[in-house]
Design a protein around this motif. Structure first.
Motif, PDB file in Angstrom:
ATOM      1  N   UNK A 187       0.829  -1.198   0.000  1.00 37.41           N
ATOM      2  CA  UNK A 187       0.000   0.000   0.000  1.00 37.41           C
ATOM      3  C   UNK A 187       0.863   1.247   0.000  1.00 37.41           C
ATOM      4  N   UNK A 188       0.231   2.382  -0.300  1.00 36.26           N
ATOM      5  CA  UNK A 188       0.974   3.642  -0.391  1.00 36.26           C
ATOM      6  C   UNK A 188       0.202   4.774   0.271  1.00 36.26           C
ATOM      7  N   UNK A 189       0.961   5.698   0.850  1.00 37.14           N
ATOM      8  CA  UNK A 189       0.394   6.912   1.443  1.00 37.14           C
ATOM      9  C   UNK A 189       1.036   8.111   0.766  1.00 37.14           C
ATOM     10  N   UNK A 190       0.211   9.067   0.375  1.00 36.57           N
ATOM     11  CA  UNK A 190       0.725  10.264  -0.269  1.00 36.57           C
ATOM     12  C   UNK A 190       0.658  11.446   0.695  1.00 36.57           C
ATOM     13  N   UNK A 217      -3.591   3.845   0.382  1.00 38.52           N
ATOM     14  CA  UNK A 217      -4.143   3.745   1.730  1.00 38.52           C
ATOM     15  C   UNK A 217      -4.777   5.050   2.180  1.00 38.52           C
ATOM     16  N   UNK A 218      -4.254   6.159   1.672  1.00 44.66           N
ATOM     17  CA  UNK A 218      -4.806   7.452   2.061  1.00 44.66           C
ATOM     18  C   UNK A 218      -3.839   8.581   1.781  1.00 44.66           C
ATOM     19  N   UNK A 219      -4.266   9.773   2.181  1.00 46.61           N
ATOM     20  CA  UNK A 219      -3.481  10.998   1.983  1.00 46.61           C
ATOM     21  C   UNK A 219      -3.313  11.686   3.330  1.00 46.61           C
ATOM     22  N   UNK A 220      -2.100  12.122   3.617  1.00 46.84           N
ATOM     23  CA  UNK A 220      -1.829  12.896   4.830  1.00 46.84           C
ATOM     24  C   UNK A 220      -1.663  14.353   4.431  1.00 46.84           C
ATOM     25  N   UNK A 221      -2.478  15.232   5.027  1.00 46.01           N
ATOM     26  CA  UNK A 221      -2.387  16.655   4.746  1.00 46.01           C
ATOM     27  C   UNK A 221      -1.421  17.294   5.734  1.00 46.01           C
ATOM     28  N   UNK A 222      -0.285  17.687   5.245  1.00 40.97           N
ATOM     29  CA  UNK A 222       0.745  18.300   6.075  1.00 40.97           C
ATOM     30  C   UNK A 222       0.456  19.784   6.252  1.00 40.97           C
ATOM     31  N   UNK A 223       0.721  20.307   7.462  1.00 41.69           N
ATOM     32  CA  UNK A 223       0.486  21.721   7.766  1.00 41.69           C
ATOM     33  C   UNK A 223      -0.969  22.130   7.580  1.00 41.69           C
ATOM     34  N   UNK A 224      -1.874  21.196   7.845  1.00 43.34           N
ATOM     35  CA  UNK A 224      -3.301  21.475   7.706  1.00 43.34           C
ATOM     36  C   UNK A 224      -3.802  22.273   8.897  1.00 43.34           C
TER      37      UNK A 224
END
Length: 240
Positions: A187-190, A217-224
């Protein structure tokens, strides 16, 4: 939980670079740590009926925080008493050896080029249960090395040794490396840097990732920033 004496731990914490990047290690009470634990839980639930051992961490463009996220995810998995390995597969702009203060003379590139054995490349870190394979010397042909059968053999071997393998890859829109790696992972996370990344670039990166036939697998929003304008990273600004 740390494979150090108190004196050594103090020296590590005094290093601002480590403290800035490994917040899951340097702080005990922080909403940032809880967010990484939430990501860990979401990863576990994302594929409940399928084995999930190899996780690719990537981004659309450089500087979005993928390497920092990969390192901190490795820490929170290790804190759960998992045996964790992080592989720095960014053999163009590696950073893992800086984050964990390890050597980079022997790493992934040496093993894939058949110049070193796997055991020579695996290094323990100051986190109990967390080992790393750094990038090794930057090769002239990273994509060719990642496409080789040597990487398949390496991944099969480390799957037998570790509970979770986290792979830090180059950005999707820069080179083909991330697509090659994604095809070999469960799996991959962006990672997307909120407010910085262009929506069209993010969409293109998602398309490239999907084309690699790996599960996103999903997306991580950085500095959200949440609705109350509270910065997701509480003043931290991460760079790869």
């Amino acid at each position: 939980m740390v494979r150090l004496s108190l004196r050594k731990k103090k020296n590590v914490l005094q290093n601002s670079n480590v403290a800035r990047k490994l917040v899951t290690f340097t702080e005990t009470k922080s909403h940032i740590i809880e967010q990484f634990r939430t990501i860990r839980t979401n990863i576990r639930f994302s594929m409940p009926d399928e084995p999930l051992k190899t996780i690719l961490i990537t981004s659309s463009t450089p500087g979005e925080g993928k390497s920092t996220n990969a390192a901190n995810l490795g820490v929170v998995f290790a804190q759960e008493d998992k045996k964790v390995l992080i592989i720095d597969a960014d053999m163009r702009k590696p950073t893992l050896h800086h984050t964990f203060k390890t050597f980079n003379k022997v790493g992934l590139s040496n093993v894939l080029a058949r110049r070193s054995e796997l055991d020579e490349a695996i290094q323990e870190t100051f986190i109990v249960g967390l080992d790393v394979i750094t990038s090794g010397p930057i090769p002239p042909n990273p994509a060719e090395l990642l496409s080789s059968q040597g990487l398949d053999a390496l991944l099969q071997e480390v799957k037998n040794r570790y509970d979770i393998i986290i792979i830090d890859s180059p950005p999707l829109l820069s080179v083909t490396d991330a697509q090659i790696l994604a095809n070999k992972c469960d799996g991959a996370i962006m990672i997307l840097n909120t407010g910085v990344i262009d929506k069209r670039a993010a969409k293109k990166a998602q398309t490239l990732l999907a084309a690699s036939h790996t599960k996103i697998l999903g997306v991580v929003l950085n500095n959200y920033k949440t609705k109350d304008h509270y910065n997701y990273y509480d003043g931290y600004r991460y760079a790869e």
